[in-house]
Design a protein around this motif. Structure first.
Motif, PDB file in Angstrom:
ATOM      1  N   LEU A  89      -0.096 -48.205  16.283  1.00 35.61           N
ATOM      2  CA  LEU A  89      -1.102 -47.077  16.007  1.00 35.61           C
ATOM      3  C   LEU A  89      -0.250 -46.109  15.231  1.00 35.61           C
ATOM      4  N   GLY A  90       1.186 -46.243  15.487  1.00 35.31           N
ATOM      5  CA  GLY A  90       2.041 -45.220  15.060  1.00 35.31           C
ATOM      6  C   GLY A  90       2.283 -44.145  15.902  1.00 35.31           C
ATOM      7  N   ILE A  91       2.030 -44.269  17.144  1.00 34.45           N
ATOM      8  CA  ILE A  91       1.966 -43.261  18.569  1.00 34.45           C
ATOM      9  C   ILE A  91       3.168 -43.393  18.923  1.00 34.45           C
ATOM     10  N   GLU A  92       3.878 -42.475  19.059  1.00 38.16           N
ATOM     11  CA  GLU A  92       5.073 -42.280  20.064  1.00 38.16           C
ATOM     12  C   GLU A  92       4.920 -40.909  20.930  1.00 38.16           C
ATOM     13  N   VAL A 102      -6.534 -48.410   8.895  1.00 42.10           N
ATOM     14  CA  VAL A 102      -8.136 -48.244   9.151  1.00 42.10           C
ATOM     15  C   VAL A 102      -8.428 -47.737  10.560  1.00 42.10           C
ATOM     16  N   VAL A 103      -7.821 -48.082  11.546  1.00 44.72           N
ATOM     17  CA  VAL A 103      -8.216 -47.597  12.720  1.00 44.72           C
ATOM     18  C   VAL A 103      -8.047 -46.206  12.890  1.00 44.72           C
ATOM     19  N   ARG A 104      -6.745 -45.659  12.437  1.00 40.94           N
ATOM     20  CA  ARG A 104      -6.631 -44.218  12.656  1.00 40.94           C
ATOM     21  C   ARG A 104      -7.699 -43.466  11.883  1.00 40.94           C
ATOM     22  N   PHE A 105      -7.928 -43.871  10.694  1.00 41.00           N
ATOM     23  CA  PHE A 105      -8.702 -42.960   9.811  1.00 41.00           C
ATOM     24  C   PHE A 105     -10.250 -43.127  10.218  1.00 41.00           C
ATOM     25  N   THR A 106     -10.483 -44.135  10.634  1.00 46.38           N
ATOM     26  CA  THR A 106     -11.963 -44.347  11.078  1.00 46.38           C
ATOM     27  C   THR A 106     -12.202 -43.583  12.349  1.00 46.38           C
ATOM     28  N   MET A 107     -11.307 -43.392  13.163  1.00 43.01           N
ATOM     29  CA  MET A 107     -11.404 -42.835  14.653  1.00 43.01           C
ATOM     30  C   MET A 107     -11.585 -41.396  14.403  1.00 43.01           C
ATOM     31  N   LEU A 108     -11.125 -40.932  13.043  1.00 40.64           N
ATOM     32  CA  LEU A 108     -11.272 -39.310  12.710  1.00 40.64           C
ATOM     33  C   LEU A 108     -12.616 -39.043  11.725  1.00 40.64           C
ATOM     34  N   THR A 109     -13.366 -40.190  11.740  1.00 41.22           N
ATOM     35  CA  THR A 109     -14.490 -39.928  10.658  1.00 41.22           C
ATOM     36  C   THR A 109     -15.600 -39.438  11.307  1.00 41.22           C
ATOM     37  N   VAL A 114      -2.148 -33.743  -2.886  1.00 35.94           N
ATOM     38  CA  VAL A 114      -2.870 -33.362  -1.742  1.00 35.94           C
ATOM     39  C   VAL A 114      -3.398 -34.450  -1.099  1.00 35.94           C
ATOM     40  N   ILE A 115      -3.932 -35.607  -1.468  1.00 35.33           N
ATOM     41  CA  ILE A 115      -4.415 -36.814  -0.622  1.00 35.33           C
ATOM     42  C   ILE A 115      -3.257 -37.345   0.206  1.00 35.33           C
ATOM     43  N   ARG A 116      -2.123 -37.578  -0.400  1.00 37.80           N
ATOM     44  CA  ARG A 116      -0.890 -37.916   0.572  1.00 37.80           C
ATOM     45  C   ARG A 116      -0.646 -37.030   1.624  1.00 37.80           C
ATOM     46  N   ASN A 117      -0.612 -35.693   1.244  1.00 35.57           N
ATOM     47  CA  ASN A 117      -0.275 -34.782   2.422  1.00 35.57           C
ATOM     48  C   ASN A 117      -1.310 -34.832   3.576  1.00 35.57           C
ATOM     49  N   GLY A 118      -2.624 -34.984   3.126  1.00 37.34           N
ATOM     50  CA  GLY A 118      -3.805 -35.016   4.224  1.00 37.34           C
ATOM     51  C   GLY A 118      -3.566 -36.324   5.151  1.00 37.34           C
ATOM     52  N   LEU A 119      -3.376 -37.363   4.273  1.00 36.15           N
ATOM     53  CA  LEU A 119      -3.433 -38.466   4.975  1.00 36.15           C
ATOM     54  C   LEU A 119      -2.112 -38.840   5.778  1.00 36.15           C
ATOM     55  N   SER A 120      -1.026 -38.307   5.294  1.00 36.96           N
ATOM     56  CA  SER A 120       0.279 -38.202   6.243  1.00 36.96           C
ATOM     57  C   SER A 120       0.040 -37.285   7.404  1.00 36.96           C
ATOM     58  N   LEU A 121      -0.743 -36.424   7.539  1.00 34.28           N
ATOM     59  CA  LEU A 121      -1.059 -35.690   8.625  1.00 34.28           C
ATOM     60  C   LEU A 121      -1.600 -36.314   9.363  1.00 34.28           C
ATOM     61  N   LEU A 122      -2.523 -37.214   9.132  1.00 37.10           N
ATOM     62  CA  LEU A 122      -3.513 -38.046   9.960  1.00 37.10           C
ATOM     63  C   LEU A 122      -2.680 -39.096  10.304  1.00 37.10           C
ATOM     64  N   GLY A 123      -1.500 -39.499   9.912  1.00 42.80           N
ATOM     65  CA  GLY A 123      -0.943 -40.769  10.301  1.00 42.80           C
ATOM     66  C   GLY A 123      -1.271 -42.030   9.344  1.00 42.80           C
ATOM     67  N   VAL A 124      -1.689 -41.632   8.328  1.00 44.21           N
ATOM     68  CA  VAL A 124      -2.207 -42.848   7.657  1.00 44.21           C
ATOM     69  C   VAL A 124      -1.559 -42.877   6.318  1.00 44.21           C
ATOM     70  N   GLY A 152      -9.085 -41.653  21.743  1.00 44.32           N
ATOM     71  CA  GLY A 152      -8.348 -40.608  22.246  1.00 44.32           C
ATOM     72  C   GLY A 152      -6.911 -40.499  21.863  1.00 44.32           C
ATOM     73  N   ALA A 153      -6.243 -41.571  21.855  1.00 44.09           N
ATOM     74  CA  ALA A 153      -4.861 -41.829  21.356  1.00 44.09           C
ATOM     75  C   ALA A 153      -4.919 -41.037  20.009  1.00 44.09           C
ATOM     76  N   VAL A 154      -5.615 -41.520  19.088  1.00 51.92           N
ATOM     77  CA  VAL A 154      -5.707 -41.063  17.657  1.00 51.92           C
ATOM     78  C   VAL A 154      -5.904 -39.615  17.534  1.00 51.92           C
ATOM     79  N   VAL A 155      -7.192 -39.193  18.332  1.00 58.94           N
ATOM     80  CA  VAL A 155      -7.455 -37.754  18.328  1.00 58.94           C
ATOM     81  C   VAL A 155      -6.301 -36.742  18.729  1.00 58.94           C
TER      82      VAL A 155
END
Length: 581
Positions: free
Chosen positions: A257-260, A425-432, A565-575, A148-151
């Motif tokens: 997790l990079g969450i504030e 890895v944690v952040r991206f996996t939680m969004l797969t 584009v990959i960087r922009n997308g990953l940045s959006l996901l906090g990765v 839930g934190a990552v989402v």
């Protein structure tokens, strides 16, 4: 096309202009509604680059059949130099093939906009409050909170990316029985810090070692003053100290997790401010709260069920199976009573509310949405309110359930996870997976270097692009947009994948579904890997051709923009987008 307008939005505007022209020609009536007109890529790329249903949905207003209206639309589109062909399919769909110059221009737009490519003004500055995590401040963050934190955090970033003003909020449940239990647990550790042998932690108290430092701090601050003192003298003080320590721990865990969060709202402060009383008063005035007696629970009889009159919210008016109490028999607020007042507090400074909850809260969604709708409408400001439910995650290691953590006492902490596999890895996996779907998190598989591991597959595409750039530099070759006309159909197919990104951002933002971006990145990575592999079979299709600097420059420019584009997308996901693996 403006700097921030997507290619797809630009062609939607072209279709809209054609429909306006048809109104002037009296083919369509004036001010024909166009809300249901869509312009999007067809499901089968063989049908073209874009498809529109305009003729299908507007034929009735035009008092003709869809194919006849489609012919009128195609007549207008035929003269547009940016459109290679416009064909009518089936009962009246129109398929468009765009000139190659559109895709080459989009490559230039990616390079020009750089980190801004994909950003949107769609949100128009709407203020959105997203509440997520909101774990009880009774211990470290564990896997039950992670997804839930990552989402929630990814959704907040997505909505900001799409032009909303976002407030990230955490609701601190620092009132009620659980934090009193926390205070009693801290008192036990306080006595331990003063040398008492406390033995086994009694049933009902929190057993984790994380309270040992809290006990030591309390012992340093107060000595043995509260060892034998009655609970009434120390409970509030120990509650406040322990909650503050737990929130420091929670913030540190989330930071891994990079969450504030922007706001930490206190339930105790909410109650001290009289917000629940104000909500109850308004609800009573509008006959949405009444004093009544709850039905006996199933299996109970009048003999073993004490009937107590309580203030009840009329949640049955909104589809609930029974009316719900907002106060307990001792006069204290129920969780529901405090929660509806809290949501009204959030609504005071937001245009929309979104909550990220665990799936175990599904039963309360309907009633809290009903209460918020009633309160906000009554105050003259109806507030859209959405609840996203997130399923639990099962932790595995090589297919076997993971043993519990010693640090927490009975669960795996977020710190444990991040230490082992890393934040990204944690952040991206939680969004797969969609958040409402069950998820397995296998510590062995999420670090596996294979196509079946989406985290690796996307990161590998980005790293592969950077490796290519390093090799090209060693050969004195560099990306160049001077000869993009040399790119063929296979390269343009890759551009078409990249050009979907701004549209995917807007669609994901509208649906409030950040996992769509993770899905898109996997597809884009797969397209790049497929393009790369062409060179394994045919050396002339490799990106670097030392004997053809012009084509190499164009292909490097293409690869560079895919990387962007990959960087922009990953940045959006906090990765983070890694440059080598």
């Amino acid at each position: 096309m403006s700097d921030t307008q997507t290619l797809y939005a630009a062609f939607a505007a072209k279709i809209d202009a054609v429909l306006s022209a048809l109104e002037k020609e009296a083919v369509l009536p004036p001010h024909t509604p166009r809300d249901n007109v869509s312009v999007e890529p067809p499901r089968d790329p063989a049908h073209g680059d874009l498809a529109t249903n305009a003729a299908m949905v507007l034929a009735k207003q035009a008092r003709t059949n869809p194919r006849a209206l489609a012919e009128k639309i195609v007549e207008h589109l035929a003269s547009d130099p940016m459109i290679e062909s416009a064909e009518i399919a089936g009962p009246g769909f129109i398929n468009l093939r765009l000139a190659a110059s559109n895709w080459l221009a989009e490559l230039g737009a990616i390079a020009r906009l750089d980190t801004r490519y994909g950003r949107s003004a769609m949100g128009k500055g709407k203020r959105v409050n997203i509440e997520y995590v909101s774990a009880n401040p009774t211990g470290p963050m564990h896997m039950g909170h992670c997804r839930g934190a990552v989402v929630g955090d990814a959704l907040a970033s997505l909505l900001e990316y799409a032009g909303h003003q976002v407030t990230r909020e955490y609701y601190v449940n620092d009132a009620g029985a659980q934090v009193q239990t926390l205070a009693r647990s801290a008192h036990l550790r306080y006595r331990e810090a003063l040398g008492e042998d406390i033995g086994e932690i009694p049933e009902g108290l929190y057993p984790g070692d994380y309270l040992i430092p809290v006990g030591k701090v309390l012992a340093q601050q107060h000595g043995d003053r509260f060892v034998g003192a009655p609970e009434s003298e120390w409970l509030e003080l120990f509650r406040t100290t322990a909650v503050a320590a737990m929130m420091d721990m929670i913030r540190a865990d989330l930071a891994l997790l990079g969450i504030e969060h922007d706001v930490f709202a206190s339930e105790a402060e909410l109650q001290r401010a009289g917000k629940p009383e104000a909500a109850e008063k308004w609800l009573r005035e509008h006959d949405l709260v009444f004093d009544g007696v709850l039905e006996a629970p199933k299996g109970k009889t009048l003999e073993d069920w004490e009937q107590v009159e309580l203030p009840l919210f009329r949640s049955t008016r909104f589809g609930d199976d029974q009316d719900r109490p907002i106060r307990k028999s001792d006069g204290s607020w129920t969780y529901f009573g405090a929660d509806l007042a809290y949501h009204m507090q959030k609504a005071e400074s937001a245009d929309e509310l979104i909550d990220i909850w665990g799936a175990d809260h599904a039963g309360t969604v309907k009633r809290i949405k009903a209460a918020v709708a009633a309160l906000s409408e009554g105050q003259g400001k109806p507030i859209p309110f959405d609840v996203k439910l997130v399923q639990m995650v099962q932790l595995l290691r090589g297919g076997e359930p993971v043993k519990m953590s010693k640090r927490s006492g009975n669960f795996i902490t977020i710190a444990d996870m991040v230490e082992e596999v890393g934040k990204d890895v944690v952040r991206f996996t939680m969004l797969t997976r969609k958040p409402e779907a069950q998820m397995d998190f296998d510590f062995a598989k999420v670090v596996e270097a294979s196509k079946d591991n989406p985290v690796f597959y996307v990161q590998y595409a980005h790293a592969r692009i950077h490796s290519t750039m390093r090799k090209a530099k060693a050969e004195n070759l560099a990306p160049s947009d001077a000869d993009l006309g040399l790119l063929g159909e296979e390269e343009l197919a890759l551009v078409k994948h990249a050009a979907q990104f701004p549209r995917e951002v807007e669609q994901a933002a509208r649906a409030r579904e950040p996992h769509r971006i993770a899905f898109y990145l996997y597809d884009l990575a797969a397209a790049f890997h497929a393009f790369w592999n062409l060179g394994n079979d045919d050396p002339e299709k490799r990106i670097i051709l030392t004997h053809n600097a012009e084509l190499t420059g164009a292909r490097l420019f293409l690869a560079s923009q895919i990387g962007q584009v990959i960087r922009n997308g990953l940045s959006l996901l906090g990765v983070e987008a890694v440059e080598e693996l």
